[in-house]
Design an enzyme around this catalytic site. Sequence first.
Site, PDB file in Angstrom:
ATOM      1  N   LYS A  45     -60.402  20.889  -1.032  1.00 10.78           N
ATOM      2  CA  LYS A  45     -59.750  21.047  -2.335  1.00 10.78           C
ATOM      3  C   LYS A  45     -60.020  19.795  -3.169  1.00 10.78           C
ATOM      4  O   LYS A  45     -59.722  18.665  -2.741  1.00 10.78           O
ATOM      5  CB  LYS A  45     -58.251  21.210  -2.088  1.00 10.78           C
TER       6      LYS A  45
HETATM    7  C1  E4P Z   1     -52.069  25.351  -5.037  1.00 12.07           C
HETATM    8  O1  E4P Z   1     -53.003  25.309  -4.294  1.00 12.07           O
HETATM    9  C2  E4P Z   1     -50.993  24.348  -5.111  1.00 12.07           C
HETATM   10  O2  E4P Z   1     -50.776  23.844  -3.824  1.00 12.07           O
HETATM   11  C3  E4P Z   1     -49.669  24.939  -5.550  1.00 12.07           C
HETATM   12  O3  E4P Z   1     -49.750  26.306  -5.832  1.00 12.07           O
HETATM   13  C4  E4P Z   1     -48.922  24.124  -6.533  1.00 12.07           C
HETATM   14  O4  E4P Z   1     -47.717  24.782  -6.845  1.00 12.07           O
HETATM   15  P1  E4P Z   1     -46.475  24.075  -7.544  1.00 12.07           P
HETATM   16  O5  E4P Z   1     -46.737  24.033  -9.013  1.00 12.07           O
HETATM   17  O6  E4P Z   1     -45.328  24.968  -7.201  1.00 12.07           O
HETATM   18  O7  E4P Z   1     -46.367  22.697  -6.940  1.00 12.07           O
END
Ligand code: E4P
Length: 215
Positions: free
Chosen positions: A83
């Site tokens: 990522k």
């Molecule tokens: C995606 O890969 C992220 O880990 C995640 O969806 C972030 O979500 P949040 O805005 O609830 O922290």
Amino acid sequence: MKFFIDTANLDEIKQAADMGVLDGVTTNPSLAAKESAPYKDLLKDICKIVPGPVSAEVLATDTKGMLTEAEDLVKIADNIVVKIPTTLEGLRAIKALTDKSIKTNATLVFSPMQALLVAKAGATYVSPFVGRLDDISYDGMELIEDIVGIYNNYTFETEVLVASIRNPVHVLEAARLGADVCTVPLKVFGQLIKHPLTDIGLDKFLSDYKKAGKN
Ligand code: E4P
């Protein structure tokens, strides 16, 4: 549509896997920070529970550092997807990793143009954050509609992974728009299968049967 769970918590991942419809996992540094085990140990365990793609985020913010970390992360298991934050440095890293056939997930995407660039660089997944856009009074799902529409105009293989999901309606709209993946917190997973009329209907079926003296 594929379902990923958005957590680094092993119990939550096991519960989601037990539902029988889990395709993968996304993690991020904030989620990893909530757990006591070191991030790499967690990733190793997650990859043993879930055979599908497991997103592991780099902490470096420069291309060179991202690439070094990526090489390290992919050694953890075959199903690791690296990522990468969607910055200029990240874009360069995605291109370099694509050239080495390493799978990537472009994270923290908030605009259609960011999504277009990471697709051109060969990202395996693009992660638009819908909830965080809603939080600042933008329409997060409008971003998904834009990205799906733009990708459909061309031949990109990048999958649209709807992230920062806060409720079942986000998932419903993502499915209507033809998004490839939703990554959801465990709470939302549980909400997706629930309907009060199902519970009421089941209670009535069973009590009618019992009242009639059947067994
Ligand atoms: C995606 O890969 C992220 O880990 C995640 O969806 C972030 O979500 P949040 O805005 O609830 O922290």
